[in-house]
Motif scaffolding. Sequence first.
Motif, mmCIF file in Angstrom:
data_model
loop_
_atom_site.group_PDB
_atom_site.id
_atom_site.type_symbol
_atom_site.label_atom_id
_atom_site.label_comp_id
_atom_site.label_asym_id
_atom_site.label_seq_id
_atom_site.Cartn_x
_atom_site.Cartn_y
_atom_site.Cartn_z
ATOM 1 N N ALA A 202 0.826 -1.209 0.000
ATOM 2 C CA ALA A 202 0.000 0.000 0.000
ATOM 3 C C ALA A 202 0.860 1.259 0.000
ATOM 4 N N SER A 203 1.942 1.252 0.769
ATOM 5 C CA SER A 203 2.774 2.455 0.865
ATOM 6 C C SER A 203 3.500 2.738 -0.449
ATOM 7 N N TYR A 204 4.051 1.680 -1.081
ATOM 8 C CA TYR A 204 4.773 1.908 -2.337
ATOM 9 C C TYR A 204 3.804 2.282 -3.456
ATOM 10 N N PHE A 205 2.641 1.644 -3.468
ATOM 11 C CA PHE A 205 1.636 1.984 -4.480
ATOM 12 C C PHE A 205 1.221 3.450 -4.356
ATOM 13 N N ALA A 206 0.954 3.908 -3.130
ATOM 14 C CA ALA A 206 0.547 5.300 -2.926
ATOM 15 C C ALA A 206 1.654 6.253 -3.370
ATOM 16 N N HIS A 207 2.910 5.888 -3.084
ATOM 17 C CA HIS A 207 4.051 6.711 -3.509
ATOM 18 C C HIS A 207 4.126 6.787 -5.036
ATOM 19 N N LEU A 208 3.980 5.634 -5.691
ATOM 20 C CA LEU A 208 4.065 5.581 -7.151
ATOM 21 C C LEU A 208 2.936 6.389 -7.789
ATOM 22 N N PHE A 209 1.748 6.235 -7.255
ATOM 23 C CA PHE A 209 0.583 6.941 -7.789
ATOM 24 C C PHE A 209 0.775 8.451 -7.669
ATOM 25 N N GLN A 210 1.217 8.894 -6.508
ATOM 26 C CA GLN A 210 1.433 10.323 -6.286
ATOM 27 C C GLN A 210 2.529 10.860 -7.202
ATOM 28 N N LYS A 211 3.585 10.095 -7.378
ATOM 29 C CA LYS A 211 4.719 10.552 -8.179
ATOM 30 C C LYS A 211 4.355 10.720 -9.644
ATOM 31 N N TYR A 212 3.601 9.767 -10.194
ATOM 32 C CA TYR A 212 3.368 9.779 -11.635
ATOM 33 C C TYR A 212 2.030 10.385 -12.048
ATOM 34 N N LEU A 213 1.081 10.498 -11.116
ATOM 35 C CA LEU A 213 -0.202 11.115 -11.457
ATOM 36 C C LEU A 213 -0.470 12.386 -10.659
ATOM 37 N N ASN A 214 0.494 12.791 -9.837
ATOM 38 C CA ASN A 214 0.417 14.067 -9.123
ATOM 39 C C ASN A 214 -0.790 14.185 -8.203
ATOM 40 N N GLN A 215 -1.220 13.079 -7.649
ATOM 41 C CA GLN A 215 -2.348 13.085 -6.725
ATOM 42 C C GLN A 215 -2.378 11.751 -5.996
ATOM 43 N N SER A 216 -3.076 11.710 -4.882
ATOM 44 C CA SER A 216 -3.186 10.456 -4.145
ATOM 45 C C SER A 216 -4.218 9.552 -4.814
ATOM 46 N N PRO A 217 -4.162 8.245 -4.551
ATOM 47 C CA PRO A 217 -5.149 7.341 -5.156
ATOM 48 C C PRO A 217 -6.591 7.706 -4.815
ATOM 49 N N LEU A 218 -6.855 8.076 -3.564
ATOM 50 C CA LEU A 218 -8.236 8.357 -3.179
ATOM 51 C C LEU A 218 -8.727 9.694 -3.729
ATOM 52 N N VAL A 219 -7.819 10.639 -3.933
ATOM 53 C CA VAL A 219 -8.210 11.877 -4.616
ATOM 54 C C VAL A 219 -8.609 11.564 -6.054
ATOM 55 N N TYR A 220 -7.863 10.661 -6.683
ATOM 56 C CA TYR A 220 -8.218 10.247 -8.044
ATOM 57 C C TYR A 220 -9.605 9.597 -8.063
ATOM 58 N N VAL A 221 -9.874 8.730 -7.098
ATOM 59 C CA VAL A 221 -11.181 8.067 -7.030
ATOM 60 C C VAL A 221 -12.292 9.110 -6.908
ATOM 61 N N THR A 222 -12.082 10.095 -6.044
ATOM 62 C CA THR A 222 -13.078 11.154 -5.890
ATOM 63 C C THR A 222 -13.283 11.911 -7.195
ATOM 64 N N SER A 223 -12.190 12.184 -7.913
ATOM 65 C CA SER A 223 -12.298 12.884 -9.192
ATOM 66 C C SER A 223 -13.101 12.075 -10.198
ATOM 67 N N ARG A 224 -12.874 10.770 -10.207
ATOM 68 C CA ARG A 224 -13.628 9.915 -11.137
ATOM 69 C C ARG A 224 -15.107 9.907 -10.777
ATOM 70 N N ARG A 225 -15.414 9.899 -9.497
ATOM 71 C CA ARG A 225 -16.807 9.957 -9.061
ATOM 72 C C ARG A 225 -17.444 11.296 -9.439
ATOM 73 N N LEU A 226 -16.672 12.368 -9.304
ATOM 74 C CA LEU A 226 -17.191 13.685 -9.664
ATOM 75 C C LEU A 226 -17.471 13.785 -11.159
ATOM 76 N N LEU A 227 -16.622 13.161 -11.967
ATOM 77 C CA LEU A 227 -16.850 13.149 -13.410
ATOM 78 C C LEU A 227 -18.185 12.481 -13.730
ATOM 79 N N ALA A 228 -18.460 11.358 -13.062
ATOM 80 C CA ALA A 228 -19.728 10.658 -13.272
ATOM 81 C C ALA A 228 -20.899 11.480 -12.742
ATOM 82 N N ALA A 229 -20.707 12.122 -11.586
ATOM 83 C CA ALA A 229 -21.774 12.942 -11.010
ATOM 84 C C ALA A 229 -22.095 14.133 -11.912
ATOM 85 N N GLU A 230 -21.044 14.765 -12.455
ATOM 86 C CA GLU A 230 -21.257 15.893 -13.364
ATOM 87 C C GLU A 230 -22.087 15.455 -14.563
#
Length: 275
Positions: A202-230
């Motif tokens: 979990a720790s390395y995955f979160a680090h990798l996600f933040q490094k290459y997508l410039n956001q945390s995994p759960l922030v990304y999940v929220t963004s995807r939910r917001l896209l669907a909600a919009e």
Amino acid sequence: MTDIFYETITPNRHLPFRLLIHDNGVAHRVLSHWHHSFEIAYVITGENTNFTVNGQHFDQSKGEVVVINPYEVHRLDLPTDHKRVALTVMLPNDILTASNIAIETHIQNRIPNDTQLQGYFNTLYQTTRHPATTGTQAEQIGLVYLILSDLVTHYSQADATKRTPHYSAQMDHLSPVITWIDRHYQEKITVEKLAGIANLSASYFAHLFQKYLNQSPLVYVTSRRLLAAEKQLLTTSDSLEAIAFTTGFPNVKALNVAFKHHFSQSPNQYRLTHQ
């Protein structure tokens, strides 16, 4: 940056690529996203305003070609403009493989005044005004291969690709997780669950996600939910309770807070001003 998502390229029927025509003049927002292959945008009349590629903001003018390379984050926020006519060509990896073009190839992002490319794109647009016959489709395929050949021959930038193989390998590591989120964002999601999909701690995955997508995994999940909600706000009359439930938010309050933080409007205000 809190609204990046991964996009899978689905070709048009009977074509080995995706060809989009933008000529209805309506306001259009494409949230920040990335994909594994090339996207090529061209403006015939008007402008593609508010274009962002890898943090660089610009307006794409008439006759200008914009190339989005694999893994480059980009977005577009177009106002209403009934003079705008533009094309987008999205190339799946199969075309690159068939053309012996490595995914590490990096093409110049902005090409303002290439008369050869302009001729290809203008002819491509004219073919879309004709009935979709086998001959028309063959002409479209030929034109897209000519465009791709011209771009790779004259505008590829070998020096810009030195970090791309490592970068693409890491993005390939993350893409199954992105695909899973896209299909399961309605569910309860934890970092541990996502890390398991990637076969990482979990720790390395979160680090990798933040490094290459410039956001945390759960922030990304929220963004995807917001896209669907919009999308549901603008295309349905569903209540906020129903939208919250179907997009993975635990309740209306959570949807309201996240939506207002991201869009600077409440869901109800957004629905009223954008429908």
